[in-house]
Design an enzyme around this catalytic site. Structure first.
Site, mmCIF file in Angstrom:
data_model
loop_
_atom_site.group_PDB
_atom_site.id
_atom_site.type_symbol
_atom_site.label_atom_id
_atom_site.label_comp_id
_atom_site.label_asym_id
_atom_site.label_seq_id
_atom_site.Cartn_x
_atom_site.Cartn_y
_atom_site.Cartn_z
ATOM 1 N N GLY A 79 -6.740 -15.567 32.922
ATOM 2 C CA GLY A 79 -7.701 -15.622 31.837
ATOM 3 C C GLY A 79 -7.075 -15.144 30.539
ATOM 4 O O GLY A 79 -6.026 -14.497 30.547
ATOM 5 N N CYS A 110 -2.104 -13.689 37.638
ATOM 6 C CA CYS A 110 -1.979 -13.291 36.233
ATOM 7 C C CYS A 110 -3.026 -12.235 35.873
ATOM 8 O O CYS A 110 -2.929 -11.096 36.307
ATOM 9 C CB CYS A 110 -2.060 -14.530 35.335
ATOM 10 S SG CYS A 110 -1.308 -14.282 33.715
ATOM 11 N N TYR A 111 -4.062 -12.593 35.114
ATOM 12 C CA TYR A 111 -5.120 -11.626 34.781
ATOM 13 C C TYR A 111 -5.716 -11.048 36.062
ATOM 14 O O TYR A 111 -6.064 -9.862 36.124
ATOM 15 C CB TYR A 111 -6.202 -12.308 33.953
ATOM 16 C CG TYR A 111 -7.386 -11.428 33.616
ATOM 17 C CD1 TYR A 111 -7.359 -10.585 32.506
ATOM 18 C CD2 TYR A 111 -8.537 -11.447 34.400
ATOM 19 C CE1 TYR A 111 -8.442 -9.769 32.194
ATOM 20 C CE2 TYR A 111 -9.628 -10.650 34.098
ATOM 21 C CZ TYR A 111 -9.577 -9.816 33.001
ATOM 22 O OH TYR A 111 -10.660 -9.009 32.696
ATOM 23 N N HIS A 199 1.869 -18.290 37.535
ATOM 24 C CA HIS A 199 0.917 -19.319 37.955
ATOM 25 C C HIS A 199 1.548 -20.270 38.980
ATOM 26 O O HIS A 199 2.240 -21.221 38.609
ATOM 27 C CB HIS A 199 0.437 -20.123 36.744
ATOM 28 C CG HIS A 199 -0.420 -19.331 35.801
ATOM 29 N ND1 HIS A 199 -1.779 -19.199 35.982
ATOM 30 C CD2 HIS A 199 -0.108 -18.629 34.684
ATOM 31 C CE1 HIS A 199 -2.272 -18.451 35.016
ATOM 32 N NE2 HIS A 199 -1.277 -18.091 34.211
ATOM 33 N N GLU A 201 0.040 -22.473 40.637
ATOM 34 C CA GLU A 201 -0.718 -23.729 40.694
ATOM 35 C C GLU A 201 -0.205 -24.800 39.744
ATOM 36 O O GLU A 201 -0.568 -25.976 39.872
ATOM 37 C CB GLU A 201 -2.200 -23.466 40.424
ATOM 38 C CG GLU A 201 -2.565 -23.088 38.993
ATOM 39 C CD GLU A 201 -2.408 -21.614 38.665
ATOM 40 O OE1 GLU A 201 -2.955 -21.168 37.647
ATOM 41 O OE2 GLU A 201 -1.720 -20.908 39.444
ATOM 42 N N SER A 254 -22.172 -47.273 35.051
ATOM 43 C CA SER A 254 -21.509 -47.365 33.751
ATOM 44 C C SER A 254 -20.423 -48.435 33.742
ATOM 45 O O SER A 254 -19.938 -48.810 32.689
ATOM 46 C CB SER A 254 -20.873 -46.019 33.398
ATOM 47 O OG SER A 254 -19.815 -45.724 34.298
ATOM 48 N N GLY A 255 -20.048 -48.903 34.936
ATOM 49 C CA GLY A 255 -18.911 -49.798 35.043
ATOM 50 C C GLY A 255 -17.639 -49.063 35.406
ATOM 51 O O GLY A 255 -16.597 -49.674 35.598
ATOM 52 N N GLY A 256 -17.742 -47.736 35.502
ATOM 53 C CA GLY A 256 -16.595 -46.918 35.859
ATOM 54 C C GLY A 256 -16.547 -46.621 37.341
ATOM 55 O O GLY A 256 -17.462 -46.948 38.106
ATOM 56 N N VAL A 257 -15.491 -45.946 37.746
ATOM 57 C CA VAL A 257 -15.272 -45.634 39.154
ATOM 58 C C VAL A 257 -16.315 -44.658 39.686
ATOM 59 O O VAL A 257 -16.870 -44.846 40.771
ATOM 60 C CB VAL A 257 -13.860 -45.042 39.352
ATOM 61 C CG1 VAL A 257 -13.662 -44.567 40.793
ATOM 62 C CG2 VAL A 257 -12.802 -46.054 38.979
ATOM 63 N N ASP A 258 -16.608 -43.608 38.905
ATOM 64 C CA ASP A 258 -17.458 -42.522 39.396
ATOM 65 C C ASP A 258 -18.856 -42.990 39.782
ATOM 66 O O ASP A 258 -19.335 -42.725 40.891
ATOM 67 C CB ASP A 258 -17.547 -41.412 38.348
ATOM 68 C CG ASP A 258 -16.178 -40.925 37.894
ATOM 69 O OD1 ASP A 258 -15.213 -41.085 38.674
ATOM 70 O OD2 ASP A 258 -16.073 -40.417 36.767
ATOM 71 N N SER A 259 -19.518 -43.672 38.862
ATOM 72 C CA SER A 259 -20.885 -44.111 39.150
ATOM 73 C C SER A 259 -20.915 -45.169 40.244
ATOM 74 O O SER A 259 -21.849 -45.225 41.050
ATOM 75 C CB SER A 259 -21.556 -44.642 37.878
ATOM 76 O OG SER A 259 -20.844 -45.736 37.329
ATOM 77 N N LYS A 408 -11.351 -36.230 40.612
ATOM 78 C CA LYS A 408 -11.198 -37.679 40.443
ATOM 79 C C LYS A 408 -10.395 -38.310 41.571
ATOM 80 O O LYS A 408 -10.765 -39.371 42.081
ATOM 81 C CB LYS A 408 -10.506 -37.967 39.101
ATOM 82 C CG LYS A 408 -10.505 -39.430 38.696
ATOM 83 C CD LYS A 408 -11.879 -39.851 38.180
ATOM 84 C CE LYS A 408 -11.860 -41.206 37.533
ATOM 85 N NZ LYS A 408 -13.112 -41.520 36.846
#
Length: 458
Positions: A79, A110-111, A199, A201, A254-259, A408
């Site tokens: 942080g 870290c923090y 870090h 990650e 929406s035409g996107g992958v998610d929806s 994603k």
């Protein structure tokens, strides 16, 4: 061990900004407490990439919230704060009593390391010089954190800190140091508390994934039981029980992958009681409406109604220049369109749809979290996602967000499991508010929309 319940995937509760965590059966759950690091969500993602169930909570979550997840491991993130600052975020009272008495492994990054040192009785002071950037570290032979893994004994890591631990709490030992002589890692095996001053990650830490793999499986002894097949199976069961046998839902495509993936999952759960709507808001890409409607019909086999609402959206956006305001205007107007669509469906079906399906993802929630000073988290808002920050408080629908705790890459893999065509899953991402946030200023001025459409098509 039982796979943890995926109740939070319905989006009924936003765990990173809440105090009432969903009920989860004990399992190999790794909780990441967010103290404001820009890398916090990446920690969660890396852990899931190792097939371990992981969730991100606000660093200011109550002890009861943490307990409700029955975690095997708790990671305290980095942080931007100093543990010396007034009001700096900290673990809840009784946190270490809880973890120690229950054999829960704790890792500070870290923090998070500095917080461990301060809370458990050590001393943290501002460093004479910051350690920032790539740094070579050397591990102590025979330590628990590094084991006998040759690649971890000497490696390049990513440092980013201005404070340093100068006196460790009783029972702790330094198990890695930097080339500058600074503390790089600590451990106390008797209470299962560990810390990295760097870090692991981030990709800048060359052997970061191997470090996390060793920590999770060899030090913490968790199991790699996070499988998207299990997520899909339990999610469908949860959708069926939540929506019930008689209720109807609508989904905004929406035409996107998610929806598209969200709609396909819900359609598997409740069948034709899902009614999809594709709204042309006047902010789409070149020939987007024609292309996506063709895909919905021929590839996804979803029943979709197309609504041309371009004029009403553009009229609402006239004179609006701030991107955050644009998102909220668009989110609110979408709900108005959905209300009207729902009313027409009610006339047709004899019953009003009561659920709204959205393709909100985990990063959308993290990025939209309340800003510093809200009392709920110490992370700053990156952007208000239209699905999160743009919805009106008096919305008449119950939200169903089956992807809300997925990243994603996980959504794309889930899409493959429900037979969404790969050509659709590989589509280039496009923001929900469309060209409104790709155009600076008023989108209705001049021919800005058409210019961007043509440029985007090229």
């Amino acid at each position: 061990l039982a796979f943890p319940s995926l109740q939070p995937f319905l989006g009924i509760a936003i765990a990173i900004a809440m105090e009432d965590a969903p009920s989860i059966r004990r399992g190999n759950v790794v909780l990441v407490l967010d103290f404001g690091s820009q890398y916090t969500h990446l920690i969660t993602r890396r852990i899931r990439q190792l097939s371990v169930c992981s969730f991100c909570l606000s660093g200011t979550s109550s002890l009861d919230t943490i307990r409700s997840y029955c975690p095997a491991v708790v990671i305290l993130s980095g942080g931007p704060h100093s543990v010396h600052e007034e009001g700096a975020p900290s673990t809840p009272e009784g946190f270490f009593d809880y973890t120690i008495s229950n054999g829960i492994t704790v890792l500070g990054i870290c923090y998070g390391l500095q917080l461990i040192v301060k809370v458990l009785g050590g001393v943290v002071k501002p460093a004479e010089s910051r350690e920032y950037g790539r740094m070579e570290i050397t591990a102590v032979k025979g330590s628990t954190l590094y084991g006998d893994i040759e690649m971890l004994s000497r490696q390049v890591v990513w440092m980013s800190h201005g404070d340093e631990a100068v006196v460790l709490p009783e029972g702790f030992a330094v198990v890695a140091t930097s080339v500058q002589g600074g503390l790089a890692a600590i451990e106390n095996n008797s209470i299962r508390v560990y810390g990295f001053q760097y870090h692991p990650e981030v990709t800048h830490t060359i052997h970061g994934m191997e470090t996390l793999r060793h920590f999770l499986f060899d030090v913490s002894c968790v199991l790699a039981d996070w499988k998207l097949q299990d997520v899909l199976k339990e999610q469908i069961q949860l959708l069926q029980s939540t929506i019930g046998p008689d209720a109807y839902a609508i989904c905004a495509l929406s035409g996107g992958v998610d929806s598209a993936v969200a709609a396909t999952v819900v359609h598997k759960a409740i069948g034709d009681r899902l009614h999809c709507i594709f709204v042309d808001n006047g902010l789409l890409r070149y020939n987007e409406r024609e292309r996506v409607m063709s895909t919905f019909k021929s590839d996804l086999h979803l029943p979709v109604t197309c609504v041309d609402a371009s004029e009403r959206f553009l009229s609402k956006l006239k004179g609006v220049t701030d991107p955050e305001c644009k998102r909220k205007v668009i989110g609110a107007e979408f709900i108005n369109v959905f209300d009207e669509f729902s009313s027409k469906l009610e006339d047709k079906l004899g019953r009003k749809p009561t659920y709204l399906v959205q393709g909100t993802l985990y990063p959308d929630v993290i990025e939209s979290c309340p800003p510093l000073g809200s009392g709920r988290t110490h992370s700053h808002t990156i952007k208000s996602h239209h699905n999160v920050g743009g919805l009106p408080k008096d919305m008449k629908f119950n939200l169903v967000e089956p992807l809300k705790w997925l990243f994603k890459d996980e959504v794309r893999k889930l899409g493959e499991l429900v037979n969404v065509p790969k050509s659709f899953l590989s589509r280039h991402p496009f923001p929900g508010p469309g060209l409104a946030v790709r155009i600076l200023g008023d989108v209705t001025e001049g021919n800005a929309l058409e210019t961007v459409r043509l440029a985007d098509e090229i």
